[in-house]
Design a protein around this motif. Structure first.
Motif, mmCIF file in Angstrom:
data_model
loop_
_atom_site.group_PDB
_atom_site.id
_atom_site.type_symbol
_atom_site.label_atom_id
_atom_site.label_comp_id
_atom_site.label_asym_id
_atom_site.label_seq_id
_atom_site.Cartn_x
_atom_site.Cartn_y
_atom_site.Cartn_z
ATOM 1 N N ARG A 336 0.780 -1.298 0.193
ATOM 2 C CA ARG A 336 -0.125 -0.051 -0.057
ATOM 3 C C ARG A 336 1.000 1.360 -0.138
ATOM 4 N N TRP A 337 0.580 2.295 -0.482
ATOM 5 C CA TRP A 337 1.280 3.565 -0.666
ATOM 6 C C TRP A 337 0.502 4.776 -0.272
ATOM 7 N N LEU A 338 1.144 5.791 -0.055
ATOM 8 C CA LEU A 338 0.644 7.236 -0.051
ATOM 9 C C LEU A 338 1.670 8.031 -0.409
ATOM 10 N N GLY A 339 1.143 9.201 -1.216
ATOM 11 C CA GLY A 339 2.299 10.076 -1.897
ATOM 12 C C GLY A 339 1.652 11.493 -1.950
ATOM 13 N N CYS A 340 2.374 12.473 -2.289
ATOM 14 C CA CYS A 340 2.097 13.687 -2.199
ATOM 15 C C CYS A 340 3.031 14.738 -3.233
ATOM 16 N N GLU A 341 2.222 15.190 -4.050
ATOM 17 C CA GLU A 341 3.172 15.979 -5.051
ATOM 18 C C GLU A 341 2.498 17.600 -5.153
ATOM 19 N N ILE A 342 3.462 18.451 -5.213
ATOM 20 C CA ILE A 342 2.853 19.861 -4.948
ATOM 21 C C ILE A 342 2.815 20.368 -6.496
ATOM 22 N N GLY A 343 3.512 19.743 -7.422
ATOM 23 C CA GLY A 343 3.215 20.217 -8.902
ATOM 24 C C GLY A 343 2.163 19.347 -9.441
ATOM 25 N N PRO A 344 2.348 19.439 -10.967
ATOM 26 C CA PRO A 344 1.222 18.785 -11.531
ATOM 27 C C PRO A 344 1.671 17.111 -11.418
ATOM 28 N N ILE A 345 0.599 16.186 -11.689
ATOM 29 C CA ILE A 345 0.710 14.824 -11.167
ATOM 30 C C ILE A 345 0.509 14.137 -12.559
ATOM 31 N N ASP A 346 0.283 14.884 -13.631
ATOM 32 C CA ASP A 346 -0.092 14.116 -15.131
ATOM 33 C C ASP A 346 0.699 12.968 -15.413
ATOM 34 N N VAL A 347 2.092 13.238 -15.125
ATOM 35 C CA VAL A 347 3.268 12.339 -15.395
ATOM 36 C C VAL A 347 2.922 11.070 -14.777
ATOM 37 N N ILE A 348 2.724 11.152 -13.437
ATOM 38 C CA ILE A 348 2.397 9.995 -12.549
ATOM 39 C C ILE A 348 1.147 9.248 -13.144
ATOM 40 N N VAL A 349 0.145 9.840 -13.130
ATOM 41 C CA VAL A 349 -1.169 9.222 -13.779
ATOM 42 C C VAL A 349 -0.754 8.569 -14.952
ATOM 43 N N GLU A 350 -0.123 9.312 -15.991
ATOM 44 C CA GLU A 350 -0.052 8.504 -17.232
ATOM 45 C C GLU A 350 0.923 7.373 -17.106
ATOM 46 N N ARG A 351 1.824 7.508 -16.090
ATOM 47 C CA ARG A 351 2.842 6.235 -16.033
ATOM 48 C C ARG A 351 1.827 4.828 -15.384
ATOM 49 N N PHE A 352 1.028 5.232 -14.550
ATOM 50 C CA PHE A 352 0.192 4.110 -14.256
ATOM 51 C C PHE A 352 -0.678 3.648 -15.544
ATOM 52 N N ASN A 353 -0.950 4.135 -16.478
ATOM 53 C CA ASN A 353 -1.589 3.557 -17.666
ATOM 54 C C ASN A 353 -0.582 2.868 -18.411
ATOM 55 N N LEU A 354 0.752 2.945 -18.147
ATOM 56 C CA LEU A 354 1.809 1.925 -18.626
ATOM 57 C C LEU A 354 2.237 0.886 -17.712
ATOM 58 N N ILE A 355 1.135 0.655 -16.627
ATOM 59 C CA ILE A 355 1.723 -0.325 -15.563
ATOM 60 C C ILE A 355 2.439 -1.618 -16.018
ATOM 61 N N GLU A 356 1.962 -2.177 -17.152
ATOM 62 C CA GLU A 356 2.387 -3.585 -17.615
ATOM 63 C C GLU A 356 3.845 -3.319 -18.204
ATOM 64 N N LYS A 357 3.905 -2.200 -18.678
ATOM 65 C CA LYS A 357 5.390 -2.041 -19.171
ATOM 66 C C LYS A 357 6.432 -1.781 -18.128
ATOM 67 N N GLU A 358 5.918 -1.268 -16.915
ATOM 68 C CA GLU A 358 6.797 -1.256 -15.875
ATOM 69 C C GLU A 358 6.942 -2.597 -15.262
ATOM 70 N N ARG A 359 5.992 -3.353 -15.175
ATOM 71 C CA ARG A 359 6.040 -4.596 -14.632
ATOM 72 C C ARG A 359 7.136 -5.333 -15.598
ATOM 73 N N GLU A 360 7.157 -5.143 -16.645
ATOM 74 C CA GLU A 360 8.219 -5.985 -17.330
ATOM 75 C C GLU A 360 9.578 -5.490 -16.967
ATOM 76 N N ILE A 361 9.769 -4.208 -16.915
ATOM 77 C CA ILE A 361 11.126 -3.555 -16.416
ATOM 78 C C ILE A 361 11.738 -4.373 -15.122
ATOM 79 N N ILE A 362 10.348 -4.154 -13.987
ATOM 80 C CA ILE A 362 11.042 -4.594 -12.696
ATOM 81 C C ILE A 362 11.302 -6.108 -12.701
ATOM 82 N N ASP A 363 10.382 -6.778 -13.562
ATOM 83 C CA ASP A 363 10.798 -8.263 -13.819
ATOM 84 C C ASP A 363 12.029 -8.497 -14.298
#
Length: 396
Positions: A336-363
């Motif tokens: 589980r996670w909690l986070g905060c960002e004072i600036g725009p969060i678009d990059v983070i949201v877009e990143r979660f749309n690529l979660i399967e690619k991120e899973r391949e990287i971590i694997d």
């Protein structure tokens, strides 16, 4: 970054033109050295100290106090007169904190929540003793331009005081046995580590080998970031570091280190992790980079930290969202996670749309861990007649 004029104020040098030169003539300490002491808030020593306090007509004790340089002698005196000093400080009433906008929930997954707002306000909203791991990668005060338009060019003492404020809140929210990892330049972590030691227990100063600037004249080439590791209390709730593969030549697969007669004692699960990490890649390739114009952390780094200090279902907190690397690693590892960002969060949201690619990287990172020789390395060593765990334990 420089300090405010704490040294000059302490010895009575005003901003008036020529005042430094006049004091230099009076004290016998060259003006250039006086400016150095002031710029870096460095307490003079030796003959310069004697000349400065004589020229200013103050005591060494008063000079230290006015510069905020508290050594053991002053600390002992403060402890001895704690009751009296406490009453005196109770009358100190700095300006009230200006009101800040409440943090707003901007993004949510099944495991995590990301808020938009000021990190200190965010941390103050979290319950005591509720977080298993805090990872913090604050701005480095290097005058960078961030999408949030924060001031990244603070006076040195202001930057350190700001860091102390949110670090205190981080310590408050960590569970007994929980962990804090602080990523920063060695310059800043060397100052902050003694402050953190007043309420958390030091475990390691980890040097992560990544060149972060061009060579600087008259200095050693800066080539590592500092990663401080502290826990709350006497022992960690979780300490489960990965074991690493033995380093071999990428071309001939031969040993890069001579283990001599100890090959048969090598653990088949891999080599113990040290406090120098040589295998964390900088994020520069477009395949891995999630935001333009800013540095970001390797998913491999956060995978390693989260694996070491938490177990599945634990809560990971990062008060500086950035590109969202901490949140992605936590999500992929079932934390589980909690986070905060004072600036725009678009990059983070877009990143979660690529979660399967991120899973391949971590694997791809994890497939080579916890084995002395990963399968492809082992296969090539066997073909070349090089030793493996099996051959040194069960020689033909």
């Amino acid at each position: 970054m420089s300090y405010s004029d704490q040294f000059f104020n302490a010895i009575g040098i005003s901003g008036e033109r020529g005042s430094v030169e006049r004091f230099a003539k009076l004290s016998g300490v060259p003006a250039q050295r006086l400016k150095f002491y002031n710029h870096n808030n460095v307490l003079p020593s030796g003959s310069d100290l004697d000349r400065v306090i004589k020229g200013a007509g103050i005591t060494e004790l008063l000079l230290k106090l006015k510069m905020g340089r508290v050594d053991k002698s002053i600390s002992d005196a403060i402890q001895f007169y704690a009751d009296e000093i406490s009453e005196l400080l109770a009358r100190y009433n700095p300006e009230a904190e200006s009101p800040k906008t409440e943090c707003k929930l901007e993004f949510e997954t099944s495991l995590g929540k990301l808020y938009r707002g000021d990190c200190i306000r965010f941390l103050k909203s979290i319950d005591n003793d509720s977080i298993d791991l805090v990872f913090a990668d604050p701005p480095f005060n290097l005058s960078k331009l961030y999408p949030s338009e924060i001031d990244d060019r603070l006076k040195t003492e202001n930057y350190l005081h700001w860091c102390q404020e949110w670090l205190f809140e981080c310590a408050r929210v960590i569970k007994p046995g929980g962990a804090l990892f602080l990523w920063n330049l060695p310059k800043w972590n060397s100052s902050l580590s003694s402050y953190i030691e007043s309420f958390l227990t030091f475990r390691n100063w980890i040097g992560v080998d990544i060149k972060y600037s061009l060579p600087i004249s008259n200095r050693l080439y800066p080539s590592h970031y500092s990663l401080l590791y502290f826990i709350k209390g006497e022992r960690p709730n979780t300490f489960n570091p990965d074991r690493l593969p033995m380093q071999v030549c990428p071309k001939c697969y031969g040993d890069l280190k001579d283990y001599g007669g100890y090959k048969d004692k090598m653990n088949p699960a891999g080599v113990n992790m040290s406090d120098i990490w040589l295998d964390i890649p900088p994020v520069r390739h477009a395949k891995y980079k999630r935001r333009d114009g800013s540095n970001e952390l390797s998913l491999k780094l956060l995978d390693r930290i989260i694996q070491m200090a938490t177990k599945e279902g634990d809560v990971v907190l990062d008060p500086f969202g950035g590109a969202g690397t901490t949140y992605m690693a936590a999500e992929l590892k079932g934390r589980r996670w909690l986070g905060c960002e004072i600036g725009p969060i678009d990059v983070i949201v877009e990143r979660f749309n690529l979660i399967e690619k991120e899973r391949e990287i971590i694997d791809s990172y994890r497939k080579n861990l916890n084995s002395l020789f990963p399968e492809n390395i082992k296969h090539n060593r066997e073909k070349l007649g090089l030793w493996t765990c099996e051959t040194v334990r069960n020689p033909a």
